[in-house]
Design a protein around this motif. Structure first.
Motif, short mmCIF file in Angstrom:
data_model
loop_
_atom_site.label_atom_id
_atom_site.label_comp_id
_atom_site.label_asym_id
_atom_site.label_seq_id
_atom_site.Cartn_x
_atom_site.Cartn_y
_atom_site.Cartn_z
N ASN A 49 1.56 -12.68 -9.07
CA ASN A 49 1.80 -12.25 -10.28
C ASN A 49 1.20 -10.85 -10.36
OD1 ASN A 49 -0.76 -12.85 -10.51
ND2 ASN A 49 -0.52 -14.27 -12.40
N THR A 50 0.81 -10.37 -9.23
CA THR A 50 0.07 -9.14 -9.47
C THR A 50 1.15 -8.01 -9.57
OG1 THR A 50 -1.95 -9.77 -7.88
CG2 THR A 50 -1.39 -7.41 -8.30
N LEU A 51 1.12 -6.83 -10.59
CA LEU A 51 1.96 -5.96 -10.62
C LEU A 51 1.69 -4.80 -9.75
CD1 LEU A 51 4.57 -5.22 -12.27
CD2 LEU A 51 2.90 -4.05 -13.79
N ILE A 52 2.57 -4.24 -9.00
CA ILE A 52 2.20 -3.31 -8.17
C ILE A 52 3.19 -1.83 -8.84
CG2 ILE A 52 2.71 -2.38 -5.61
CD1 ILE A 52 1.05 -5.05 -5.90
N GLY A 53 2.49 -1.15 -9.05
CA GLY A 53 2.74 0.26 -9.36
C GLY A 53 2.08 1.40 -8.73
N SER A 54 2.93 2.49 -8.60
CA SER A 54 2.14 3.69 -8.06
C SER A 54 0.90 4.35 -8.61
CB SER A 54 3.20 4.69 -7.64
OG SER A 54 4.30 4.21 -7.05
N CYS A 55 0.06 4.88 -7.65
CA CYS A 55 -1.25 5.22 -8.72
C CYS A 55 -1.12 6.51 -8.87
CB CYS A 55 -2.22 5.14 -7.48
SG CYS A 55 -2.26 6.06 -6.02
N THR A 56 -0.10 7.24 -8.89
CA THR A 56 0.15 8.68 -9.04
C THR A 56 1.53 8.70 -9.47
OG1 THR A 56 0.66 9.48 -6.94
CG2 THR A 56 -1.34 9.73 -7.31
N ILE A 106 7.70 7.13 -7.29
CA ILE A 106 9.19 7.01 -6.30
C ILE A 106 9.60 5.29 -6.33
CG2 ILE A 106 8.73 9.10 -4.99
CD1 ILE A 106 7.79 7.27 -2.82
N TYR A 107 8.59 4.66 -6.70
CA TYR A 107 9.03 3.21 -6.89
C TYR A 107 8.88 2.55 -8.24
CZ TYR A 107 8.17 3.62 -1.81
OH TYR A 107 8.51 4.09 -0.43
N ARG A 108 9.74 1.69 -8.75
CA ARG A 108 9.69 0.98 -9.88
C ARG A 108 8.53 0.00 -9.77
NH1 ARG A 108 11.88 -4.16 -10.23
NH2 ARG A 108 13.71 -4.44 -8.64
N LYS A 109 8.07 -0.46 -10.85
CA LYS A 109 6.95 -1.58 -10.67
C LYS A 109 7.50 -2.80 -10.55
CE LYS A 109 3.80 0.87 -13.75
NZ LYS A 109 2.89 0.67 -15.12
N LEU A 166 11.18 -1.93 0.69
CA LEU A 166 11.01 -1.04 -0.17
C LEU A 166 12.02 -0.36 -0.83
CD1 LEU A 166 7.46 0.21 0.64
CD2 LEU A 166 7.88 -0.89 -1.09
N SER A 167 13.13 0.15 -0.23
CA SER A 167 14.20 0.71 -0.62
C SER A 167 15.03 -0.01 -1.72
CB SER A 167 15.24 0.99 0.54
OG SER A 167 15.87 -0.51 1.07
N ARG A 168 14.69 -1.26 -2.03
CA ARG A 168 15.06 -1.91 -3.06
C ARG A 168 14.36 -1.65 -4.29
NH1 ARG A 168 19.98 -4.80 -3.02
NH2 ARG A 168 20.17 -6.64 -1.59
N PHE A 169 13.33 -0.96 -4.21
CA PHE A 169 12.55 -0.68 -5.50
C PHE A 169 12.22 0.62 -5.98
CE2 PHE A 169 11.81 -4.96 -3.95
CZ PHE A 169 11.74 -5.90 -5.15
N LEU A 170 13.08 1.59 -5.01
CA LEU A 170 12.94 2.93 -5.37
C LEU A 170 13.47 3.27 -6.75
CD1 LEU A 170 14.44 4.40 -2.08
CD2 LEU A 170 12.13 4.88 -2.88
N VAL A 171 12.88 4.13 -7.52
CA VAL A 171 13.42 4.38 -8.98
C VAL A 171 15.07 4.81 -9.13
CG1 VAL A 171 13.02 5.96 -10.71
CG2 VAL A 171 11.07 5.28 -9.61
N PHE A 228 0.92 -1.26 -0.05
CA PHE A 228 0.17 -0.19 -0.14
C PHE A 228 0.95 1.26 0.14
CE2 PHE A 228 -4.84 0.07 1.04
CZ PHE A 228 -5.01 0.96 0.07
N GLN A 229 2.15 1.27 0.76
CA GLN A 229 2.85 2.57 0.61
C GLN A 229 3.43 2.37 -0.78
OE1 GLN A 229 5.90 2.82 3.74
NE2 GLN A 229 7.41 3.44 2.07
N ALA A 230 3.88 1.63 -1.37
CA ALA A 230 4.47 1.61 -2.87
C ALA A 230 3.24 2.04 -3.74
CB ALA A 230 4.85 0.29 -3.39
N TRP A 231 2.05 1.33 -3.73
CA TRP A 231 0.69 1.65 -4.49
C TRP A 231 0.46 3.34 -4.51
CZ3 TRP A 231 -4.31 2.72 -3.75
CH2 TRP A 231 -5.26 2.80 -5.19
N SER A 232 0.61 3.83 -2.89
CA SER A 232 -0.03 4.92 -2.74
C SER A 232 1.13 6.17 -3.01
CB SER A 232 -0.35 4.96 -1.44
OG SER A 232 0.74 5.27 -0.56
N ASN A 233 2.27 5.63 -3.52
CA ASN A 233 3.32 6.48 -3.97
C ASN A 233 3.82 7.25 -2.65
OD1 ASN A 233 5.36 7.16 -5.82
ND2 ASN A 233 4.17 8.93 -6.46
N GLY A 234 3.70 6.43 -1.31
CA GLY A 234 4.57 6.94 -0.20
C GLY A 234 3.45 7.68 0.63
N GLU A 235 2.14 8.01 0.06
CA GLU A 235 1.24 8.74 1.03
C GLU A 235 0.94 7.85 2.06
OE1 GLU A 235 -1.52 11.41 2.25
OE2 GLU A 235 -0.16 11.80 0.70
#
Length: 348
Positions: free
Chosen positions: A297-304, A308-311, A334-339, A262-269
């Motif tokens: 297999n669900t792809l997690i990407g930021s909603c905005t 700040i995170y790669r998918k 999550l720090s592993r997946f920062l852009v 949820f942190q990644a999906w909300s783009n840190g919100e």
């Protein structure tokens, strides 16, 4: 030495000997986790009855309180959550009976889809060890009667409990998604009863000082949302404003916390906050955690944007965590997946 159930004391004792009683070779990652707790906190307490109010202002205020707590704390408590108190009591009774089994039975009989865990097999130092045991159950497996043996009645309770937790987690996830301008069912579409997990926790009383031993090592949750049903004993602590605070137990409320996804999906919100459980040297503790998870297999990407995170897929995230734990003794997350390049950000 009298053998305990499970043999936590024997394993922990070996780690103490091998690490010079825990004073040598301590990872800097864990140093801050031994700082004194500053205070006991009362998490935001949200009455979900407000969502059923005829007054639109009360409904909106309740939703706003949920979103504010998710952003500022990453944790909150809920009452009037719609889960029957008798169901919660039945869940706890069955859980206590399950953990009362002899260690050999829990560890070798394949009960509950071989989901039994105890201690921390990967620990190389005392501060990587969790003084606890658990059944970490994939809910896709609870419909298989063969893996339950004499606990088939518990299977029925867990089915009912999991269904109630799914409804509550979807309700909360919908409110959090809408707050960010997304469809209410955005998270619900990728999380269903077959992709979530239930973890039954037992923290035996620990002869070591509770200041020294983790019941559960510091971590963040690798899901969208976690809903926790705990007893009156306490021991849960979370990181708030760079300080550890102890959560005052309230058996009448459920605890909700934001997970990494949820942190990644909300783009840190929304904040997935580090938390831990400290062992108690006098009393055992029980808790039951429901994890709202998608399929692997669900792809997690930021909603905005900009993100700040790669998918990444949920399966990729879990695999990375397992690799890091094997290599470094702890989750990096999550720090592993920062852009941007994260090599300089990791503390190992």
């Amino acid at each position: 030495m009298i053998e305990s159930n499970p043999p936590l004391q024997q394993h922990y004792g070996r780690l103490l000997q091998e690490s010079g009683k825990g004073h040598q070779n301590r990872s800097s990652f864990y140093d801050h986790n031994h700082h004194s707790v500053i205070k006991e906190c009362k998490l935001p307490l949200i009455d979900l009855g407000g969502l059923e109010s005829c007054d639109e202002r009360q409904r909106l205020a309740c939703s706003a309180a949920i979103c504010k707590a998710a952003s500022e704390w990453g944790f909150f408590r809920v009452v009037n959550h719609g889960i029957d108190s008798e169901l919660l009591r039945k869940m706890r009774r069955g859980q206590v009976k399950l953990f009362d089994m002899p260690f050999e039975n829990k560890a070798t009989c394949g009960l509950l889809n071989n989901s039994y865990r105890w201690g921390t097999p990967t620990a190389t130092r005392p501060n990587q060890f969790s003084w606890s045991e658990a059944f970490h159950i994939p809910l896709s497996k609870i419909s298989e009667p063969a893996c339950w043996g004499e606990f088939n009645s518990l299977r029925e309770v867990i089915n009912e409990f999991a269904a109630a937790m799914l409804r509550l987690s979807r309700l909360l996830a919908g409110i959090l998604a809408e707050n960010l301008g997304n469809p209410k069912d955005a998270v619900e579409k990728v999380c269903d009863e077959s992709t979530c997990f239930l973890r039954l926790n037992h923290y035996p009383a620990c002869p070591k000082s509770e200041e020294e031993t983790f019941g559960l090592v510091p971590h963040t949750d690798s899901d969208f949302l976690t809903i926790l049903y705990q007893d009156h004993v306490g021991g849960l602590q979370l990181m708030k404003d760079s300080k550890w605070v102890a959560v005052k137990p309230n058996p009448d409320a459920l605890i909700v916390n934001i997970g990494d996804l949820f942190q990644a999906w909300s783009n840190g919100e929304y904040k997935s906050v580090e938390h831990k459980v400290m062992a108690n040297n006098k009393m055992e503790r029980y808790s039951t955690a429901y994890f709202l998870c998608p399929s692997y297999n669900t792809l997690i990407g930021s909603c905005t944007e900009p993100s700040i995170y790669r998918k990444f897929t949920f399966g990729e995230y879990r695999d990375q965590i397992q690799d890091d734990v094997k290599k470094f003794g702890h989750k990096i997350g999550l720090s592993r997946f920062l852009v941007q390049d994260t090599n300089a950000l990791m503390i190992i």
